[in-house]
Motif scaffolding. Structure first.
Motif, PDB file in Angstrom:
ATOM      1  N   GLY A   1       0.826  -1.199   0.000  1.00 37.77           N
ATOM      2  CA  GLY A   1       0.000   0.000   0.000  1.00 37.77           C
ATOM      3  C   GLY A   1       0.858   1.245   0.000  1.00 37.77           C
ATOM      4  N   ASP A   2       0.265   2.369  -0.366  1.00 40.55           N
ATOM      5  CA  ASP A   2       0.956   3.656  -0.316  1.00 40.55           C
ATOM      6  C   ASP A   2       0.763   4.338   1.030  1.00 40.55           C
ATOM      7  OD1 ASP A   2       2.150   4.010  -2.937  1.00 40.55           O
ATOM      8  OD2 ASP A   2       0.095   4.072  -3.716  1.00 40.55           O
ATOM      9  N   LEU A   3      -0.365   4.052   1.676  1.00 39.61           N
ATOM     10  CA  LEU A   3      -0.705   4.739   2.924  1.00 39.61           C
ATOM     11  C   LEU A   3      -1.482   3.795   3.827  1.00 39.61           C
ATOM     12  CD1 LEU A   3      -0.991   7.347   4.658  1.00 39.61           C
ATOM     13  CD2 LEU A   3      -3.035   7.895   3.307  1.00 39.61           C
ATOM     14  N   LEU A   4      -1.093   3.771   5.093  1.00 37.72           N
ATOM     15  CA  LEU A   4      -1.813   3.011   6.110  1.00 37.72           C
ATOM     16  C   LEU A   4      -2.390   4.006   7.119  1.00 37.72           C
ATOM     17  CD1 LEU A   4      -2.667   0.452   7.652  1.00 37.72           C
ATOM     18  CD2 LEU A   4      -0.401   0.439   8.726  1.00 37.72           C
ATOM     19  N   ILE A   5      -3.704   3.979   7.278  1.00 35.42           N
ATOM     20  CA  ILE A   5      -4.369   4.821   8.264  1.00 35.42           C
ATOM     21  C   ILE A   5      -4.810   3.930   9.425  1.00 35.42           C
ATOM     22  CG2 ILE A   5      -6.205   6.493   8.682  1.00 35.42           C
ATOM     23  CD1 ILE A   5      -6.323   7.006   5.700  1.00 35.42           C
TER      24      ILE A   5
END
Length: 317
Positions: free
Chosen positions: A104-108
């Protein structure tokens, strides 16, 4: 399915209580903040990493202020960090695909603290900047099928480019189907897209052969802290497969951040999950270039705790 039910959880018991007027005000302010943070500073076009960096570096502070202002019953803290070198998932069955997608590019991540316990929510996002007109209906190209395969089938994989501790470790995520825990973040390169209530440039789409911008990112964030989207995870041992992967990604990313501060992740409190420490450190450590043997994923961490009511002495009348 045990893991699936565990992942969805009892959202009604966990969610932040939002009145629809509060949510609407917060939605508008979040949309404005995202738009403001994503403006090019020198007139050049932004690519996907630049947009992700804007979200975790600039938007995170504004987001914290909006949440604190709109939901005063909750003590919100938000921190983020951009990490350049992202982990890859190499499929164990190479016949499926010889290409290894980014996880992934971003983990929230959202950590909600209550007297009754702590609950967690997670959302993995793969960013895609799209041309005008493609934002509502984008067909996944042949060169992007390996990423779609990961988010729709979750084949067994091993970590690559994930740091010394994780490289070569095998993971098998269950259920092997689409969940709201892994989605696409669609970015309108035109700057804004027409929306019935507000102009926005960031959208979310569920994994599919044709990506459809179904929900604005601003609304997604609010739904996320209500546990209406994303996929919950646990800290308990033994962990389910989804929870194990999320902690893998958090720990390798936290290590990059803490090591940059000459304060190793191993030095954090044994009882800590690292999230509070990360939010504190991320305020002045926003951009990490992973060193040799290190890696990580860009993270946006949200934490909330109910504000305790203060008993005031009676007024003299």
């Amino acid at each position: 399915d045990v893991e699936r039910s565990r992942g969805l959880g009892d959202v009604y018991k966990r969610q932040v209580n939002m009145h629809w007027t509060q949510k609407r005000r917060a939605y508008i302010r979040i949309s404005e903040a995202l738009k403001e943070c994503s403006k090019s500073k020198n007139g050049t076009e932004l690519d996907e990493p630049a947009y992700v960096a804007a979200i975790v570096k600039e938007f995170s502070c504004k987001f914290e202020g909006i949440l604190r202002n709109e939901f005063p019953d909750e003590n919100f803290r938000v921190g983020g960090c951009f990490i350049h070198q992202k982990p890859l998932a190499e499929f164990c069955d190479r016949l499926l695909s010889k290409k290894s997608p980014e996880i992934g590019d971003l983990l929230i991540v959202y950590k909600r603290i209550r007297n009754s316990g702590i609950t967690y929510n997670a959302l993995l996002l793969q960013a895609k900047r799209l041309k005008i007109g493609d934002i509502y209906e984008h067909k996944i190209g042949q060169n992007e099928q390996h990423q779609l395969l990961l988010y729709t089938k979750w084949p067994k994989f091993i970590y690559r480019r994930a740091g010394d501790r994780l490289n070569g470790r095998e993971r098998s995520i269950i259920p092997k189907t689409i969940t709201s825990g892994a989605q696409y973040l669609l970015i309108d390169e035109n700057g804004t897209s027409c929306h019935p209530y507000w102009d926005t440039m960031f959208w979310c789409a569920m994994p599919a052969d044709v990506l459809v911008a179904s929900k604005s990112f601003a609304l997604q964030l609010l739904d996320f802290i209500e546990f209406q989207t994303g996929r919950s995870f646990v800290k308990d041992v033994p962990k389910d497969s989804w929870s194990q992967m999320i902690w893998d990604l958090l720990e390798v990313s936290f290590s990059s951040v803490f090591n940059k501060r000459k304060n190793g992740y191993a030095n954090a409190s044994r009882s800590s999950d690292g999230i509070s420490e990360f939010i504190r450190m991320s305020k002045d450590m926003l951009d990490i270039v992973a060193l040799d043997g290190e890696s990580g994923i860009s993270i946006l961490c949200i934490q909330s705790k109910e504000n305790e009511e203060i008993d005031l002495p009676p007024q003299n009348v």
